[in-house]
Design an enzyme around this catalytic site. Sequence first.
Site, PDB file in Angstrom:
ATOM      1  N   VAL A 149       0.854  -1.197   0.000  1.00 32.74           N
ATOM      2  CA  VAL A 149       0.000   0.000   0.000  1.00 32.74           C
ATOM      3  C   VAL A 149       0.883   1.237   0.000  1.00 32.74           C
ATOM      4  O   VAL A 149       1.719   1.415   0.886  1.00 32.74           O
ATOM      5  CB  VAL A 149      -0.917   0.047   1.245  1.00 32.74           C
TER       6      VAL A 149
ATOM      7  N   LYS B 224      -6.088  -1.644  -2.387  1.00 32.64           N
ATOM      8  CA  LYS B 224      -5.410  -1.030  -1.240  1.00 32.64           C
ATOM      9  C   LYS B 224      -6.422  -0.682  -0.140  1.00 32.64           C
ATOM     10  O   LYS B 224      -6.116  -0.802   1.049  1.00 32.64           O
ATOM     11  CB  LYS B 224      -4.632   0.197  -1.706  1.00 32.64           C
TER      12      LYS B 224
ATOM     13  N   GLY C  45       7.548   3.225  -7.782  1.00 32.88           N
ATOM     14  CA  GLY C  45       8.941   3.412  -8.186  1.00 32.88           C
ATOM     15  C   GLY C  45       9.752   2.257  -7.626  1.00 32.88           C
ATOM     16  O   GLY C  45       9.541   1.851  -6.471  1.00 32.88           O
TER      17      GLY C  45
HETATM   18  P1  NAP Z   1       7.829  -6.429 -12.676  1.00 32.68           P
HETATM   19  O1  NAP Z   1       8.777  -5.354 -13.017  1.00 32.68           O
HETATM   20  O2  NAP Z   1       6.834  -6.873 -13.692  1.00 32.68           O
HETATM   21  O3  NAP Z   1       8.699  -7.712 -12.254  1.00 32.68           O
HETATM   22  C1  NAP Z   1       8.144  -8.986 -12.013  1.00 32.68           C
HETATM   23  C2  NAP Z   1       9.285  -9.972 -11.840  1.00 32.68           C
HETATM   24  O4  NAP Z   1       8.736 -11.230 -11.476  1.00 32.68           O
HETATM   25  C3  NAP Z   1      10.138 -10.182 -13.094  1.00 32.68           C
HETATM   26  O5  NAP Z   1      11.492 -10.318 -12.750  1.00 32.68           O
HETATM   27  C4  NAP Z   1       9.589 -11.504 -13.656  1.00 32.68           C
HETATM   28  O6  NAP Z   1      10.567 -12.293 -14.329  1.00 32.68           O
HETATM   29  C5  NAP Z   1       9.192 -12.230 -12.388  1.00 32.68           C
HETATM   30  N1  NAP Z   1       8.082 -13.156 -12.621  1.00 32.68           N
HETATM   31  C6  NAP Z   1       6.802 -12.825 -12.951  1.00 32.68           C
HETATM   32  N2  NAP Z   1       6.068 -13.955 -13.088  1.00 32.68           N
HETATM   33  C7  NAP Z   1       6.904 -14.984 -12.848  1.00 32.68           C
HETATM   34  C8  NAP Z   1       6.747 -16.397 -12.847  1.00 32.68           C
HETATM   35  N3  NAP Z   1       5.587 -16.972 -13.142  1.00 32.68           N
HETATM   36  N4  NAP Z   1       7.820 -17.173 -12.538  1.00 32.68           N
HETATM   37  C9  NAP Z   1       9.023 -16.603 -12.263  1.00 32.68           C
HETATM   38  N5  NAP Z   1       9.241 -15.263 -12.248  1.00 32.68           N
HETATM   39  C10 NAP Z   1       8.182 -14.473 -12.536  1.00 32.68           C
HETATM   40  O7  NAP Z   1       7.007  -6.093 -11.338  1.00 32.68           O
HETATM   41  P2  NAP Z   1       7.341  -4.954 -10.259  1.00 32.68           P
HETATM   42  O8  NAP Z   1       6.917  -3.645 -10.757  1.00 32.68           O
HETATM   43  O9  NAP Z   1       8.729  -5.147  -9.748  1.00 32.68           O
HETATM   44  O10 NAP Z   1       6.269  -5.343  -9.117  1.00 32.68           O
HETATM   45  C11 NAP Z   1       6.481  -6.438  -8.260  1.00 32.68           C
HETATM   46  C12 NAP Z   1       5.399  -6.421  -7.164  1.00 32.68           C
HETATM   47  O11 NAP Z   1       5.537  -5.216  -6.409  1.00 32.68           O
HETATM   48  C13 NAP Z   1       3.959  -6.439  -7.668  1.00 32.68           C
HETATM   49  O12 NAP Z   1       3.163  -7.201  -6.806  1.00 32.68           O
HETATM   50  C14 NAP Z   1       3.561  -4.983  -7.620  1.00 32.68           C
HETATM   51  O13 NAP Z   1       2.159  -4.812  -7.454  1.00 32.68           O
HETATM   52  C15 NAP Z   1       4.298  -4.531  -6.383  1.00 32.68           C
HETATM   53  N6  NAP Z   1       4.562  -3.096  -6.342  1.00 32.68           N
HETATM   54  C16 NAP Z   1       5.236  -2.499  -7.350  1.00 32.68           C
HETATM   55  C17 NAP Z   1       5.484  -1.140  -7.308  1.00 32.68           C
HETATM   56  C18 NAP Z   1       6.245  -0.441  -8.408  1.00 32.68           C
HETATM   57  O14 NAP Z   1       6.446   0.763  -8.314  1.00 32.68           O
HETATM   58  N7  NAP Z   1       6.691  -1.129  -9.443  1.00 32.68           N
HETATM   59  C19 NAP Z   1       5.040  -0.386  -6.197  1.00 32.68           C
HETATM   60  C20 NAP Z   1       4.364  -1.033  -5.160  1.00 32.68           C
HETATM   61  C21 NAP Z   1       4.132  -2.408  -5.235  1.00 32.68           C
HETATM   62  P3  NAP Z   1      11.277 -11.782 -15.712  1.00 32.68           P
HETATM   63  O15 NAP Z   1      12.102 -10.599 -15.291  1.00 32.68           O
HETATM   64  O16 NAP Z   1      12.084 -12.901 -16.182  1.00 32.68           O
HETATM   65  O17 NAP Z   1      10.127 -11.406 -16.610  1.00 32.68           O
END
Ligand code: NAP
Length: 445
Positions: free
Chosen positions: A134, A207, A309
């Site tokens: 969140v 959230k 971010g």
């Molecule tokens: P992302 O950039 O899409 O990264 C996802 C990662 O997980 C990638 O490395 C991907 O592998 C891996 N992955 C996805 N599915 C998979 C599977 N089935 N088996 C193995 N590996 C898998 O996501 P993110 O932005 O870092 O977000 C991650 C989490 O944090 C999410 O739940 C999101 O809601 C939360 N979040 C993100 C933010 C933000 O600012 N980005 C903020 C708050 C919360 P590959 O690299 O090989 O594709």
Amino acid sequence: MKLEYRNLRVALLGGGSVGAQVARLLLEQGPELANRVGATLELVGIAVRDVNAERTVDLPHELFTTNAEELILGADIVIELMGGIEPARSHILLAISSGADVVTANKALLAQAGPELFAAANQVGAQINYEAAVAGAIPIVRPLRESLAGDQIKRILGIVNGTTNFILDRMDTEGSSLEDALAEATALGYAEADPTADIGGYDAAQKAAILASLAFHTTVPLASVYREGIESVTPAQIESARKAGYVVKLLAICERVTDENGVDGVSARVYPAMVPRSHPLAAVHGANNAVFVEAESAGSLMFYGAGAGGVETASAVLGDVVSIARRHVAGGPGVAASSYAGLPVFDIGRVTTRYAVTLEVTDEPGVLATIASVFSKRKVSLALVEQSMTPAVMATKSRAARSATATLVIGTHDATEAALAATVQDLATNSVVSEVASVLRVEGV
Ligand code: NAP
């Protein structure tokens, strides 16, 4: 003298925007973190889909694997940053059953399967920390769970989606259309290629479910969160709100409520609402997030900062890791998620708030009295009635139409959603009303 620390094995699931930053910080700040925890945090591997994919951060190639299960089974702490429901859910359940604690930022999963995951953790005394789920970098989960654990939370008003706040802020400060502001958010990387989850309020609803469950010690299912997005917010609404001293914000609202029959419950809802310009939430610009908490004893508190971010979110994840690692060092079971209050979750019809209703009415004597009687029949009392003709309204009308109709802006006192909905229906079919141009809730007054 160099201290000998025990070693804690940390498995990272996901090496994307957040995961790669978490891995970098764990590697770069290892000695510092070891001193804070009293144990070394060894990053044993990073599970991803494609070990050869290009990464935004330079990390040792040998850490990457596609075998998440093997990583999990050898870990003391599992950090889930894959996102989505499966396989994240199964991986977290495997981690718990194999004796690991879990850190996750996965709001979609927690909003959907939180009770199942928390029950599994409670059964074995494991801990699930989810500060980053969140409002990204902003500490809000731990303040609600720990700092405010001795208080009663009355209400939470949150700007918890950066994309929609950016869009509404641009519409307010630059006079942009929703489409132009969304295009700008996309170009700046704030909005996803498919912005539905943000624009439609789905992300904020997840959230709201998490915050309401936490704040009121009650399981609040995602399906019980009322949700409206910002799709239909118009420049005319933003402008007339500004003229009246308000700004339109997409709010996630979690509230302790007592209904007309004296029954206590909770409400969790997401919708665009008018907030007075003097309210601290009105000063939250761009893609920032803020959570405004009203507590019985503490009064009003606001938590403000970056809601997303990679590196910002990684800060919250690492805080969770350190907290869990300290517990490993101290021993004892994790802090169980609490849902002891078991309050009913009220549907939107039982919720009370204020409204601003804009009507196009026939410009003739007696119209005001007719309109007032429609509100009064539904027991919705009026706080303010103004006749206005904003430039945006002027621009949309022909000269003949301008002289034949007038614009009325009506502010109500507190009324239930059910009473207001019935009033709006009556207004829409009343012969003096040519259009119900806008209905917006008013919050934070
Ligand atoms: P992302 O950039 O899409 O990264 C996802 C990662 O997980 C990638 O490395 C991907 O592998 C891996 N992955 C996805 N599915 C998979 C599977 N089935 N088996 C193995 N590996 C898998 O996501 P993110 O932005 O870092 O977000 C991650 C989490 O944090 C999410 O739940 C999101 O809601 C939360 N979040 C993100 C933010 C933000 O600012 N980005 C903020 C708050 C919360 P590959 O690299 O090989 O594709």
